[in-house]
Design a protein around this motif. Structure first.
Motif, mmCIF file in Angstrom:
data_model
loop_
_atom_site.group_PDB
_atom_site.id
_atom_site.type_symbol
_atom_site.label_atom_id
_atom_site.label_comp_id
_atom_site.label_asym_id
_atom_site.label_seq_id
_atom_site.Cartn_x
_atom_site.Cartn_y
_atom_site.Cartn_z
ATOM 1 N N UNK A 1 0.816 -1.161 0.101
ATOM 2 C CA UNK A 1 -0.037 -0.040 0.078
ATOM 3 C C UNK A 1 0.840 1.309 -0.031
ATOM 4 N N UNK A 2 1.996 1.224 0.476
ATOM 5 C CA UNK A 2 2.880 2.398 0.434
ATOM 6 C C UNK A 2 3.958 2.554 -0.780
ATOM 7 N N UNK A 3 3.842 1.454 -1.592
ATOM 8 C CA UNK A 3 4.744 1.761 -2.867
ATOM 9 C C UNK A 3 4.302 2.723 -3.848
ATOM 10 N N UNK A 4 3.173 2.932 -4.151
ATOM 11 C CA UNK A 4 2.566 4.037 -4.903
ATOM 12 C C UNK A 4 2.949 5.414 -4.241
ATOM 13 N N UNK A 5 2.792 5.567 -2.776
ATOM 14 C CA UNK A 5 3.119 6.433 -2.287
ATOM 15 C C UNK A 5 4.391 7.049 -2.351
ATOM 16 N N UNK A 6 5.431 6.100 -2.040
ATOM 17 C CA UNK A 6 6.862 6.242 -2.122
ATOM 18 C C UNK A 6 7.130 6.863 -3.647
ATOM 19 N N UNK A 7 6.509 6.199 -4.480
ATOM 20 C CA UNK A 7 6.950 6.500 -6.003
ATOM 21 C C UNK A 7 6.486 7.940 -6.232
ATOM 22 N N UNK A 8 5.392 8.316 -5.794
ATOM 23 C CA UNK A 8 5.022 9.749 -5.826
ATOM 24 C C UNK A 8 6.000 10.716 -5.358
ATOM 25 N N UNK A 9 6.351 10.344 -4.037
ATOM 26 C CA UNK A 9 7.371 11.131 -3.575
ATOM 27 C C UNK A 9 8.683 11.250 -4.034
ATOM 28 N N UNK A 10 9.061 10.097 -4.755
ATOM 29 C CA UNK A 10 10.288 10.027 -5.555
ATOM 30 C C UNK A 10 9.998 10.962 -6.752
ATOM 31 N N UNK B 1 8.329 13.415 -7.182
ATOM 32 C CA UNK B 1 7.975 14.875 -6.903
ATOM 33 C C UNK B 1 9.463 15.465 -6.170
ATOM 34 N N UNK B 2 10.474 14.615 -6.354
ATOM 35 C CA UNK B 2 11.851 15.091 -5.665
ATOM 36 C C UNK B 2 11.962 14.862 -4.114
ATOM 37 N N UNK B 3 11.260 14.167 -3.450
ATOM 38 C CA UNK B 3 11.347 13.742 -2.244
ATOM 39 C C UNK B 3 12.343 12.755 -1.994
ATOM 40 N N UNK B 4 12.710 12.510 -0.484
ATOM 41 C CA UNK B 4 13.738 11.396 -0.242
ATOM 42 C C UNK B 4 12.948 10.290 0.439
ATOM 43 N N UNK B 5 13.235 8.828 -0.157
ATOM 44 C CA UNK B 5 12.649 7.969 0.176
ATOM 45 C C UNK B 5 13.622 6.924 0.936
ATOM 46 N N UNK B 6 13.585 6.547 2.106
ATOM 47 C CA UNK B 6 14.383 5.550 2.744
ATOM 48 C C UNK B 6 13.118 4.733 3.688
ATOM 49 N N UNK B 7 12.908 3.446 3.271
ATOM 50 C CA UNK B 7 11.999 2.621 3.982
ATOM 51 C C UNK B 7 12.077 3.026 5.589
ATOM 52 N N UNK B 8 11.012 2.933 6.331
ATOM 53 C CA UNK B 8 11.041 3.426 7.499
ATOM 54 C C UNK B 8 11.693 2.374 8.619
ATOM 55 N N UNK B 9 11.839 1.059 7.983
ATOM 56 C CA UNK B 9 12.412 -0.119 8.905
ATOM 57 C C UNK B 9 13.977 0.072 8.532
ATOM 58 N N UNK B 10 14.402 0.577 7.867
ATOM 59 C CA UNK B 10 15.934 0.592 7.607
ATOM 60 C C UNK B 10 16.570 1.984 7.813
ATOM 61 N N UNK C 1 15.121 16.331 4.955
ATOM 62 C CA UNK C 1 15.599 15.093 5.782
ATOM 63 C C UNK C 1 14.547 14.267 6.395
ATOM 64 N N UNK C 2 13.495 15.106 6.331
ATOM 65 C CA UNK C 2 12.091 14.302 6.970
ATOM 66 C C UNK C 2 11.442 13.579 5.820
ATOM 67 N N UNK C 3 12.058 13.756 4.651
ATOM 68 C CA UNK C 3 11.594 13.182 3.447
ATOM 69 C C UNK C 3 10.413 13.615 2.789
ATOM 70 N N UNK C 4 10.106 15.023 3.070
ATOM 71 C CA UNK C 4 9.070 15.760 2.271
ATOM 72 C C UNK C 4 9.490 16.096 0.889
ATOM 73 N N UNK C 5 8.469 15.836 -0.090
ATOM 74 C CA UNK C 5 8.474 16.243 -1.414
ATOM 75 C C UNK C 5 8.593 17.970 -1.630
#
Length: 223
Positions: free
Chosen positions: A108-117, A119-128, A164-168
């Motif tokens: 469910x998070x994959x589309x959200x993460x792709x949109x963030x990418x 839009x120029x956002x930083x994406x690091x899976x929360x678990x890592x 750094x908080x991952x915002x687009x």
């Protein structure tokens, strides 16, 4: 539409990512290929985002990343891996990867993460995220990082924290009440002044400089 290229040596993984992402109305998976086909597919199809396996038997993911970053229309690239710690992660981030995702990320998070990418956002899976930061940087504030941060204006520092908080860009603009174009100008200034090549590198520098709250800081303060 956000055009996505999935690159992985396992057909099952490629099919799974393609199925999940194609279900989103605003995402189109233009191709799902093995590593050896990645650069040619990116050159022909010009995706906005590439999800790239960091370890493949037919070709090194870091080599593919470097080749993708040199394309005339270079896509945003996020690295995929099965493990929460990988010796190649730091090299990938230094080479311009925009993120780092585990293959078992919540679908469910994959589309959200792709949109963030996109839009120029930083994406690091929360678990890592913590593992990646600890592996990429020494623990604790670093004096050279603090000196580098000092060249930023107050507004640029605020933008850096949100990066750094991952915002687009759009999310940063909403938080600071700025237009997207203005945010892009600030982001460019931040990267230039800090002498880094990507938002991820800027984010990790902010972490090293101690600009981010440690996890559970607010809860500890309430106690």
């Amino acid at each position: 539409m956000i055009r996505v290229l999935v690159v992985d040596d396992e057909a099952l993984v490629r099919t799974g990512f393609e199925h999940i992402l194609s279900a989103a109305d605003d995402i189109e998976v233009v191709a799902a290929v093995a590593g050896g086909q990645a650069v040619q597919a990116a050159r022909q199809l010009e995706p906005d985002v590439v999800l790239l396996d960091i370890r493949m038997p037919d070709v090194d993911g870091l080599t593919v990343l470097a080749q993708l970053r040199r394309l005339p229309r270079a896509p945003v690239v996020a690295m995929l891996t099965t493990f929460d710690m990988d010796e190649y992660v730091a090299a990938a981030l230094r080479s311009g990867a925009a993120g780092f995702l585990l293959k078992d990320t919540d679908p469910l998070q994959l589309p959200v993460l792709v949109r963030t990418l996109a839009d120029g956002g930083v994406v690091l899976s929360s678990s890592v995220t913590r593992t990646v930061v600890d592996g990429y940087l020494d623990n604790g504030p670093h004096q050279s990082a603090l000196r580098r941060i000092d060249v930023l204006t107050g507004r640029e520092r605020a933008v850096l924290v949100l990066i750094a908080e991952g915002l687009s860009n759009a999310a940063i603009g909403a938080r600071l009440h700025l237009g997207t174009g203005t945010v892009k100008d600030h982001v460019s200034a931040v990267l230039s002044k800090l002498q880094v090549n990507s938002r991820v590198q800027a984010a990790l520098l902010a972490e090293r400089a101690g600009l981010l709250k440690p996890p559970n800081a607010d809860q500890e303060k309430e106690r």
